[in-house]
Scaffold this active site. Sequence first.
Site, PDB file in Angstrom:
ATOM      1  N   GLU A   1     -43.034 -53.668 -71.862  1.00 36.48           N
ATOM      2  CA  GLU A   1     -43.471 -52.436 -72.616  1.00 36.48           C
ATOM      3  C   GLU A   1     -43.330 -52.620 -74.166  1.00 36.48           C
ATOM      4  O   GLU A   1     -42.105 -52.994 -74.452  1.00 36.48           O
ATOM      5  CB  GLU A   1     -42.937 -51.273 -72.133  1.00 36.48           C
ATOM      6  CG  GLU A   1     -43.572 -50.999 -70.670  1.00 36.48           C
ATOM      7  CD  GLU A   1     -43.983 -49.849 -70.151  1.00 36.48           C
ATOM      8  OE1 GLU A   1     -45.338 -49.360 -70.501  1.00 36.48           O
ATOM      9  OE2 GLU A   1     -43.185 -48.961 -69.770  1.00 36.48           O
TER      10      GLU A   1
ATOM     11  N   ASP B   1     -42.355 -42.025 -76.843  1.00 33.87           N
ATOM     12  CA  ASP B   1     -42.221 -43.307 -77.643  1.00 33.87           C
ATOM     13  C   ASP B   1     -42.351 -42.898 -79.160  1.00 33.87           C
ATOM     14  O   ASP B   1     -43.265 -42.146 -79.476  1.00 33.87           O
ATOM     15  CB  ASP B   1     -43.597 -44.123 -76.949  1.00 33.87           C
ATOM     16  CG  ASP B   1     -43.460 -44.522 -75.513  1.00 33.87           C
ATOM     17  OD1 ASP B   1     -42.471 -44.122 -74.764  1.00 33.87           O
ATOM     18  OD2 ASP B   1     -44.337 -45.324 -75.497  1.00 33.87           O
TER      19      ASP B   1
HETATM   20  C1  FRU Z   1     -43.757 -46.623 -72.464  1.00 31.01           C
HETATM   21  C2  FRU Z   1     -45.335 -46.162 -72.172  1.00 31.01           C
HETATM   22  C3  FRU Z   1     -46.002 -46.998 -73.340  1.00 31.01           C
HETATM   23  C4  FRU Z   1     -47.181 -46.370 -73.277  1.00 31.01           C
HETATM   24  C5  FRU Z   1     -46.702 -44.762 -73.190  1.00 31.01           C
HETATM   25  C6  FRU Z   1     -47.632 -43.846 -72.648  1.00 31.01           C
HETATM   26  O1  FRU Z   1     -42.917 -45.487 -72.471  1.00 31.01           O
HETATM   27  O2  FRU Z   1     -45.544 -46.739 -70.764  1.00 31.01           O
HETATM   28  O3  FRU Z   1     -46.246 -48.511 -72.740  1.00 31.01           O
HETATM   29  O4  FRU Z   1     -47.906 -46.272 -74.498  1.00 31.01           O
HETATM   30  O5  FRU Z   1     -45.468 -44.908 -72.241  1.00 31.01           O
HETATM   31  O6  FRU Z   1     -47.046 -42.441 -72.527  1.00 31.01           O
END
Ligand code: FRU
Length: 439
Positions: A261, A43
């Site tokens: 997300e 991310d």
């Molecule tokens: C999306 C996610 C986010 C979270 C992160 C944790 O890829 O699920 O929502 O903050 O990955 O690694």
Amino acid sequence: MRDDVGATWSRTQAADIERRADNVAPVIDPPETDPAEDVHVWDTWLLRTRRGAVASVDGYRVALSLSAPASLLPGKRHDTAEIRYFYSPDGREWHDGGPVFDGGALGQRQWAGSALYDDGDVYVYYTAAGDGDADDLTYTQRPAVAAGGRLAATGDGLALEGAWRHEVLFEPDGRWYETKAQSEGMTYTFRDPWFFEDPATGRAHLLFEANTPVPAAEGCDAEARTFNGSVGVAVSPSGEPTEWELRPPLVGAGCVNQELERPHVVVRDGRYYLFVSSHAHTFAPELSGYDGLYGFVADSLRGEYRPLNGSGLVVTNPATAPFQAYSWMAFPHREEVLVQSFFNYFDFDGESLDEIAGLSADEQLRRFGGTLAPTVRLAVDGDRTRVVGTLDGWRIPLPGEPLPEPDDRQPGAAVLADRPVGVGDGGYRRSSRTGGERE
Ligand code: FRU
């Protein structure tokens, strides 16, 4: 339907999700393995100004990414995630500045967020994941901020430094936003704070991923009701980047999907485009979707939002590589919207990411990208969007930088016809920790 949730993503709308020529991104060629690569990133978000422009600091743009040692099993990366920063003079070649925090961050590990450049001050919003004082790994999530950062030129780069002050911003209220204790869902979410100043009002908002309780009258069975993803929002009445008050959700996906997300907004022609990422395996029973970028549009920030393209699906991976990218984040550039994401499991075409854990450790590592994916180009017109190609790597163009003519063949068309399509006419390989370039 709850009357305090701005809009719902209905089961009827979600039932129309399907891969089409205009929503499938091209296949990404596997990266060459680079033994020097010691960090995986996923991310990623850009340092942006209050107005939402990608910040330019001494000629550099800055990106922040979740990261973990590349030797770790990819599925375990969420358990140790830490935020690193990268900077680039041209939006093509990125340099690793290292971890943003030197200890002191809240939680057991840090998950996704956003970053604000406000008059020389850097605010890093993140998710404090897990209880900092627990011995075992826990799954509480609290939106947090680190204030007090500054960027300093170092001669040949940029240093992000700070006497960081970390603070939890708010906790779930149990009414609009489910607490961990209330949650009966397959997974729990209260995370991914994303700063947004509404150009119409000048008011600062923080969007986040949440779960919102679904009343029994909702019209789906008890099991489907446990799928209750939502897009939450808080406002800052004073405009201070550290002071927030919860407001009711902008969008609820009760009976539809558990995880909306990394919510974020792009404003185009006076319309508000609200985007989220979601997974195939988080759709409620009897619905099916893909790992993809989903979106909604409204005439004001509070909505009411309608799913883009009827179903909500905006960008997904090709059927031959359905998990090649994830965690998309859109930003405006000239008349287009660009979408950056990370290179996920590129060599896996099972039903759901849940099946990855059944592979051997070597196979899990081999199939995982752990770097960033080529930037996707999106044409946006009213309630409709269309994938018009990709850039030649993970690119964040300079303000106003012209892009090549979009490929009007609509790259998805060939993918649907089962012909693999590369990125442009060249491959994609990992050239630096966050970049790729054509060979
Ligand atoms: C999306 C996610 C986010 C979270 C992160 C944790 O890829 O699920 O929502 O903050 O990955 O690694």
